[in-house]
Design an enzyme around this catalytic site. Structure first.
Site, PDB file in Angstrom:
ATOM      1  N   CYS A 143      37.759  35.457  48.583  1.00  0.00           N
ATOM      2  CA  CYS A 143      37.723  34.345  49.523  1.00  0.00           C
ATOM      3  C   CYS A 143      38.090  34.847  50.916  1.00  0.00           C
ATOM      4  CB  CYS A 143      38.640  33.209  49.085  1.00  0.00           C
ATOM      5  SG  CYS A 143      40.375  33.441  49.464  1.00  0.00           S
ATOM      6  N   GLU A 144      37.400  34.322  51.909  1.00  0.00           N
ATOM      7  CA  GLU A 144      37.611  34.798  53.271  1.00  0.00           C
ATOM      8  C   GLU A 144      38.893  34.254  53.893  1.00  0.00           C
ATOM      9  OE1 GLU A 144      35.022  31.617  55.900  1.00  0.00           O
ATOM     10  OE2 GLU A 144      34.005  33.411  55.169  1.00  0.00           O
ATOM     11  N   HIS A 145      39.534  33.301  53.227  1.00  0.00           N
ATOM     12  CA  HIS A 145      40.749  32.719  53.782  1.00  0.00           C
ATOM     13  C   HIS A 145      41.998  33.505  53.409  1.00  0.00           C
ATOM     14  CE1 HIS A 145      38.134  28.914  53.452  1.00  0.00           C
ATOM     15  NE2 HIS A 145      38.085  29.353  54.686  1.00  0.00           N
ATOM     16  N   HIS A 146      42.041  34.036  52.185  1.00  0.00           N
ATOM     17  CA  HIS A 146      43.228  34.753  51.737  1.00  0.00           C
ATOM     18  C   HIS A 146      42.928  36.163  51.221  1.00  0.00           C
ATOM     19  CE1 HIS A 146      44.089  30.369  51.182  1.00  0.00           C
ATOM     20  NE2 HIS A 146      45.189  30.714  51.818  1.00  0.00           N
ATOM     21  N   GLN A 189      32.642  29.868  48.622  1.00  0.00           N
ATOM     22  CA  GLN A 189      31.664  29.659  47.555  1.00  0.00           C
ATOM     23  C   GLN A 189      30.470  28.866  48.059  1.00  0.00           C
ATOM     24  OE1 GLN A 189      33.290  28.528  43.754  1.00  0.00           O
ATOM     25  NE2 GLN A 189      31.410  27.512  43.120  1.00  0.00           N
ATOM     26  N   HIS A 220      38.921  30.399  41.641  1.00  0.00           N
ATOM     27  CA  HIS A 220      39.470  30.980  42.864  1.00  0.00           C
ATOM     28  C   HIS A 220      40.936  31.322  42.633  1.00  0.00           C
ATOM     29  CE1 HIS A 220      36.124  29.719  45.699  1.00  0.00           C
ATOM     30  NE2 HIS A 220      35.786  29.163  44.536  1.00  0.00           N
ATOM     31  N   CYS A 248      43.041  32.240  44.663  1.00  0.00           N
ATOM     32  CA  CYS A 248      43.933  31.721  45.701  1.00  0.00           C
ATOM     33  C   CYS A 248      44.524  30.381  45.271  1.00  0.00           C
ATOM     34  CB  CYS A 248      43.198  31.581  47.034  1.00  0.00           C
ATOM     35  SG  CYS A 248      41.772  30.487  46.996  1.00  0.00           S
TER      36      CYS A 248
END
Length: 207
Positions: free
Chosen positions: A96-99, A137, A165, A167
């Site tokens: 995931c690009e956030h975490h 996603q 996910h 995360c």
């Protein structure tokens, strides 16, 4: 008879900053290890920065691949076949690009040919290529559909991703075992709920 897929048009606004050196990347890993409180002189960590950078080369290798090269040639010898082509249960791993935490899931990709088909392994490679990037996603689902639609020009495309996910599992709400499903439809699938329902039944969604 074979046909070569046309190249994607270049994006004039796709300008990325200069890539850091391997040494700078390893130093960044060292900084993170010190930040979490680790002792870099420990035997088990002496080669960790190099190992992490080497692993990242593989985990994020999708940035250096082009959908046209991955999909390769299309074939026009279909012997009159005029129904859906579905490749389901394609296992993929992403982040995931956030975490920057892993996403583990399965992709189901279907298309309705318009006189041309792809080698089946190419679809799995396309999923893998987009998975080996930092992703959401939702974006990955659309990217797979758009690449297949642009390359093959089929009558319709359907893409379904079902993923966990980490995360959500490892941090934050810590919701273990939950999964997220995303779908996108192009062409004849876009507004035809009967066709959409058929695809969902074929992949066993919701079972």
């Amino acid at each position: 008879m074979e046909a070569v897929i046309k190249k994607f048009p270049e994006k004039s606004d796709d300008v990325r900053p200069e890539r850091p050196s391997r040494e700078e990347a390893e130093q960044a890993v060292e900084t993170l290890l010190r930040w979490v409180g680790e002792d870099l002189s420990r035997e088990g960590l002496k080669e960790t920065p190099k190992r992490v950078v080497k692993a990242y080369e593989e985990l994020f290798s999708g940035y250096h691949l082009d959908p046209n090269d991955v999909l390769g040639r299309v074939f026009e010898e279909v012997a009159g076949y005029d129904d859906v082509v579905l490749v389901k249960d394609i296992k993929f791993y992403s982040h995931c690009e956030h975490h920057m935490v892993p996403v583990i899931g399965r992709a189901h990709v279907a298309y309705l040919p318009d006189g041309k088909v792809l080698g089946l392994s190419k679809i799995a490679r396309l999923v893998d290529m987009f998975g080996r990037r930092l992703q959401t996603q939702e974006a990955m689902t659309a990217q797979i559909a758009d690449a297949l639609d642009q390359a093959l020009k089929p009558r319709g495309v359907a893409v379904i991703l079902d993923a966990e996910h980490l995360c959500m599992s490892m941090r934050g709400i810590r919701s273990h075992g939950s999964s997220t499903m995303t779908t996108t439809y192009r062409g004849v699938f876009a507004d035809d709920t009967e066709r959409q329902d058929r695809i969902l039944r074929l992949v066993g969604a919701g079972n």
